[in-house]
Design an enzyme around this catalytic site. Structure first.
Site, PDB file in Angstrom:
ATOM      1  N   ASP A 190     -35.663   1.893 -49.825  1.00 45.93           N
ATOM      2  CA  ASP A 190     -34.939   0.653 -50.068  1.00 45.93           C
ATOM      3  C   ASP A 190     -35.979  -0.461 -50.249  1.00 45.93           C
ATOM      4  OD1 ASP A 190     -32.699  -1.099 -50.196  1.00 45.93           O
ATOM      5  OD2 ASP A 190     -33.029  -1.643 -48.104  1.00 45.93           O
ATOM      6  N   ASP A 229     -35.388  -4.624 -50.063  1.00 50.47           N
ATOM      7  CA  ASP A 229     -35.316  -5.790 -49.181  1.00 50.47           C
ATOM      8  C   ASP A 229     -35.195  -5.324 -47.731  1.00 50.47           C
ATOM      9  OD1 ASP A 229     -35.252  -8.370 -48.369  1.00 50.47           O
ATOM     10  OD2 ASP A 229     -33.354  -8.895 -49.282  1.00 50.47           O
TER      11      ASP A 229
END
Length: 258
Positions: free
Chosen positions: A14, A16
């Site tokens: 992922d 952020d």
């Protein structure tokens, strides 16, 4: 235990809360990315945001001092386009979203149609308007299928928490009585697209994320070893609130190679 993760052929990360927060690269990320490159690991950065193209995401990281080619990014816009292409090749769509979402659809030969489209597709956008909501409602009532790039109700920005796709699509769902199908995480479809991009099977990769409710559940449902980092949304005390657990928990990605 960490050795088992480091022996994986590939990594899906992922962005952020794992790689950066706002406009700051998180601690340990430079070392981790360099370790993946030096050890010939396959890797892809996965984001639920459909607002930027892979090239734009690459430039964003470069502005923060981290060079990662565009080929290493996969977005919910790309996953949405791939899903629609697999379901209905040559279909058309009415889109509420940014240029990156429209481009991803064009790249899979899905063209714009505001008269009788097969789908109404919604993603994050700064040009949301009542006129667009009215149009979307009209088209869904006429038979267009409702698709969301991701189910996120809110998302972090430099100005704080702002509405995301789940919030923007809700008025259309309520007014039409139709539930949207969401392609982005936690839908395992997106993670499987990431695996296909890496040309890896589920046992050969690890998925690294900062959210229990999107990242970790998507990894579990894709039969992938999961790594929760505590550098983003989820705190250690939050883990027990969920009926499932990540396989590994670390402070940040840099801890994997210490």
């Amino acid at each position: 235990m960490i050795t088992e993760i480091l022996n994986k052929d590939g990594f899906i990360c992922d962005m952020d809360g794992v790689i950066y927060h706002g406009n700051k690269i998180l601690d340990g990320v430079f070392d981790f990315v360099n370790w993946m490159i030096d050890n010939n690991k396959k890797f892809v950065f996965l984001t639920n945001s459909p607002e930027k193209t892979p090239h734009e995401l690459s430039m964003k990281l470069e502005r923060m001092g981290l060079k990662v080619p565009a080929k290493h990014f996969y977005t919910s816009a790309m996953a949405t386009a791939e899903f629609l292409h697999s379901q209905n090749p040559g279909c058309t769509a009415y889109v509420i979203g940014e240029a990156a979402l429209t481009k991803a659809l064009y790249d899979r030969n899905i063209y714009m149609n505001d008269v009788n489209p097969d789908y109404v597709v919604v993603g994050e956008t700064r040009t949301y308007s009542f006129e667009k909501i009215e149009k979307a409602i009209e088209l869904v009532r006429a038979g267009a299928k409702l698709i969301g790039a991701n189910p996120d109700v809110t998302g972090p920005t430099e100005r704080g928490v702002m509405p995301a796709t789940g919030a923007l699509i809700a008025p259309i769902e309520i007014a039409t009585g139709k539930k949207a199908y969401f392609v982005g995480k936690p839908n395992p479809v997106m993670l499987r697209h990431g695996m296909k991009k890496l040309d890896c099977h589920s046992a050969e990769i690890a998925f690294i994320g900062d959210r229990m409710d999107t990242d970790i559940i998507a990894g579990i449902e894709s039969n992938v070893d999961t790594v929760l980092v505590l550098s983003g949304v989820t705190a250690k005390e939050d883990i027990d609130k969920f009926p499932y657990r990540p396989k590994y928990v670390v402070g940040g990605v840099g801890d994997l190679i210490k």
